[in-house]
Design a protein around this motif. Structure first.
Motif, PDB file in Angstrom:
ATOM      1  N   SER A 107      28.579  39.441  44.590  1.00 17.73           N
ATOM      2  CA  SER A 107      28.847  38.347  45.531  1.00 17.73           C
ATOM      3  C   SER A 107      27.619  37.459  45.764  1.00 17.73           C
ATOM      4  O   SER A 107      27.721  36.481  46.484  1.00 17.73           O
ATOM      5  N   TYR A 110      28.928  34.686  43.942  1.00 14.04           N
ATOM      6  CA  TYR A 110      30.381  34.520  43.955  1.00 14.04           C
ATOM      7  C   TYR A 110      30.848  33.706  45.146  1.00 14.04           C
ATOM      8  O   TYR A 110      31.679  32.807  45.010  1.00 14.04           O
ATOM      9  N   SER A 247      37.691  39.778  45.706  1.00 15.41           N
ATOM     10  CA  SER A 247      37.574  40.764  44.630  1.00 15.41           C
ATOM     11  C   SER A 247      36.466  41.800  44.840  1.00 15.41           C
ATOM     12  O   SER A 247      36.689  42.987  44.603  1.00 15.41           O
ATOM     13  N   GLY A 356      37.997  38.804  39.650  1.00 14.74           N
ATOM     14  CA  GLY A 356      37.243  37.815  40.414  1.00 14.74           C
ATOM     15  C   GLY A 356      36.675  36.734  39.512  1.00 14.74           C
ATOM     16  O   GLY A 356      36.705  35.544  39.837  1.00 14.74           O
TER      17      GLY A 356
END
Lengths: 608, 115
Positions: A107, A110, A247, A356
């Motif tokens: 992340s 992300y 995700s 994701g």
């Protein structure tokens, strides 16, 4: 345990430390730059994992016991709160920390937003899971269960501008919280019956007790854990939550949170109830629930077009298999299950992260919308298809090793049907994942029609990021590669199955647990039996399962070429499948009704 | 007489569940969840109750031999209330967001999360 007291105090340091870091991140996070929150969260997960690596060898040898604030038992009476770490609980905590690290790394790039809520919630979630596995009494289990629950509801609804995410989070919250209150009712009845909350003390009090009240409390307390473990008919919240959660969060949900439900059930069963009137009925119950869950998850998995929802049903199907292994109550099945769950966590985590990346790149997670779109990303497709094959149990991945060990143990226990069911579940769920991969990355097959098309679409997914990145950043591809690599290494790691066997024997040893917690003579854990590894049957069956999965995927993609006669036979099942699909109505009220029916049915099985 | 509190706890739990199952409004559903949880407070306090006993605060009037009610279940009930505050506020916040985004609080009209 004076000899390992310093190591045991790490249990408390980890739990309290994680809660404090989470509190800090959530209270002052808004004044900090996003990168600082990233680093602080990753540092906390890394420190937790490091502490667990330090504890693991001594926990396997000798259970670690820590009494909060020194409130030790006197004369067999306990008032204080105990934290207990054995091989399995420290291992699961380590798994949670590793998956957390992978999810946080993913992340890094992300999420486009600068919000630091995510980091605080993730560490709070990790704190809840760590506290839950180390809890030595039923009430502390309930508290950490709810802590982990609240963090998970918030993480599910993180994209608060997306109504479906809110909907999934509300369903998740209502169903899980109600289940936790039913558990708490059981805890209160248990306390009323015995005057104890500590697992070891309860074990002593209830030993040999055959009263119906014990059976009632067993069912009530287990309800919360079975709901978290997505055991049918308590599973309905899981697919709703997984379909909408970001995700990286799904990695933790599928990889470790759901397994914690089964861990809680198993811990209660072996530490407290394995010497009471419900001992044999409990095994029957686990087996029956396992078969129902495996069948439900497998069928629903194949009907999905939304990738994350499909993966969620695959997790449910695997939970069914795990329940069947628990129901066999054999040490080697439990050891196989531990390896299987570990391998599954890595591969399923990789698949969720890949979904994701797919969402990030193409703006959808719908199998049909994306048909053929993935042909411009050969590496992505290759990683996806390898992960799908690993999920089927192809050697030399860890999933295959665990599946082989579990099948071996189940066959030895005389339940060949369970082995057959395991192969079928693995083949069909992996077949569904492969089918998606073949459509998206290879562009195979005609545009779809019929029952599959009627499912929930994956186009509605709100984007967590700006879509259409040309290159996948290293911070996103790295965790995928690391998880897949870990899944591969687990299959070849020397001593993994021997250590799993030792942990399983330790886990099921009720008198050893009581002795370690309450003090007194602790019999040394009997040396592990013949710890298996890869043998010819498990390799052969691993490849057979993978071939079956490929075959099923091919049939699904090229359905129009299947002879009309065979298609007509399949069409008979369509009305039943429609009814099954309609039971997953997306309404929390319906799920509550299913839960009450499930509790009643479980009670009937245990009492009769 | 002693079973009365247990009966009330069971009835409150079932009422909360029935409300959840038939709820047509998400705020109502979250409150029903709190009702179901109140049953656990009643149950916990009932478990520790003793007729004629006083609060477990030891001082000048309360000696070693004075009967007191069980403090453990009271501590549990207190923790339970904290948990309830966290869960209820979290869920209500989600419902408020839902009402803002979709202008709907009827669980039958929330949309496509099925199958």
């Amino acid at each position: 345990m004076p000899s390992n007291a310093p190591t045991a105090s790490l249990l408390a340091v980890l739990v309290v430390g994680l809660v404090l870091v989470a509190a800090l991140l959530m209270s002052v996070g808004r004044f900090l730059p996003r990168r600082f929150a990233d680093l602080a969260a990753m540092g906390a997960a890394l420190a937790a994992g490091g502490g667990e690596v330090v504890m693991l060898p001594s926990a396997l040898k000798d259970r670690l016991v820590y009494w909060m604030a020194g409130w030790e038992p006197s004369g067999g009476r306990t008032v204080g709160i105990a934290l207990v770490g054995d091989g399995l609980s420290v291992g699961i905590a380590l798994l949670a920390a590793v998956l957390m690290l992978a999810a946080l790394t993913f992340s890094w790039r992300y999420f486009a937003s600068d919000s630091t809520h995510f980091h605080g919630l993730m560490i709070l979630f990790l704190a809840g899971m760590t506290g839950f596995v180390f809890a030595g009494d039923v009430f502390t289990m309930f508290v950490f269960f709810e802590l982990m629950g609240v963090a998970a509801y918030a993480l599910t609804g993180l994209k608060s501008e997306d109504p479906t995410a809110l909907h999934g989070a509300i369903n998740f919250g209502i169903v899980n919280s109600l289940a936790a209150y039913i558990s708490l009712t059981g805890v209160a009845l248990m306390y009323a019956h015995t005057g104890s909350l500590n697992l070891a003390a309860l074990s002593v009090e209830l030993s040999g007790d055959r009263s119906p009240l014990v059976a009632v409390t067993f069912v009530l307390v287990c309800t919360g854990f079975l709901v978290k473990g997505a055991v049918s008919p308590f599973h309905f919240w899981l697919d709703d939550a997984h379909a909408v959660a970001p995700s990286p969060v799904c990695v933790l949900f599928s990889g470790v949170m759901v397994e914690l439900g089964l861990y809680g059930t198993a811990r209660l069963y072996w530490a407290v109830f394995s010497d009471t009137g419900v001992a044999s009925a409990g095994q029957v119950l686990f087996g029956a629930l396992g078969v129902l869950t495996a069948a439900m998850g497998t069928v629903m998995c194949f009907l999905q077009r939304h990738i994350k929802r499909l993966l969620a049903y695959s997790t449910i199907a695997h939970m069914g298999v795990f329940m069947i292994a628990l129901g066999s109550a054999s040490g080697s099945a439990l050891a196989g299950l531990a390896v299987y769950a570990l391998g599954h966590a890595m591969v399923k985590g990789a698949l969720f992260l890949l979904s994701g990346i797919i969402l990030d790149r193409y703006g959808s997670v719908d199998e049909f919308t994306l048909q053929g779109r993935g042909r411009d990303a050969p590496w992505l497709g290759a990683a996806y298809l390898v992960a799908a094959l690993a999920l089927a149990g192809t050697p030399p991945f860890g999933v295959g090793l665990g599946k082989g060990l579990t099948e071996h143990a189940l066959t030895d226990a005389g339940t060949v049907w369970a082995t057959v069911l395991m192969i079928a579940v693995s083949a069909v769920t992996a077949g569904a994942v492969l089918r998606v991969g073949a459509r998206i990355f290879l562009g195979l097959g005609p545009p779809p029609a019929g029952l599959e098309e009627a499912g929930m679409s994956g186009d509605e997914e709100k984007i967590e990021v700006s879509i259409g990145r040309d290159r996948v950043p290293l911070s996103m591809s790295g965790p995928v590669a690391a998880l897949l690599g870990a899944g591969l290494v687990l299959g070849a790691a020397p001593g993994l199955s021997a250590n799993a066997e030792a942990a399983a024997v330790q886990f099921m040893d009720r008198s050893g647990y009581v002795g370690a917690v309450l003090g007194g003579a602790v019999l040394p854990v009997s040396p592990a039996g013949t710890a298996g590894g890869w043998d010819a049957p498990s390799i052969v069956w691993g490849f057979v399962t993978a071939t079956l999965a490929l075959g099923l995927a091919a049939v699904a993609v090229y359905r129009h070429r299947v002879p009309a006669g065979a298609r007509r036979v399949l069409a008979i099942a369509v009305p039943a499948l429609r009814v099954l699909r309609r039971t997953h109505s997306g309404r929390a009220g319906d799920y509550v009704v299913w839960m009450v029916l499930g509790v009643a049915a479980c009670g009937a099985v245990v009492l009769v | 007489m002693t079973y009365y509190a247990y009966f009330v706890a069971g009835a409150v739990m079932l009422l909360g569940i029935a409300g959840l199952a038939t709820s047509r409004n998400l705020v109502h559903a979250v409150v029903c969840l709190s009702v179901a949880q109140s049953a656990t407070y009643i149950l916990l306090i009932a478990v520790g109750y003793q007729s004629g006993a006083v609060a477990p605060i030891f001082g000048a009037q309360t000696g070693r031999d004075t009967p007191v009610v069980d403090p453990v279940v009271q501590a549990l009930a207190l923790t339970d209330i904290v948990v309830s505050a966290a869960v209820t506020s979290m869920l209500l916040a989600l419902v408020v967001q839902m009402a803002k985004r979709r202008r709907v609080v009827d669980p039958d009209h929330l949309g496509p999360l099925e199958g």
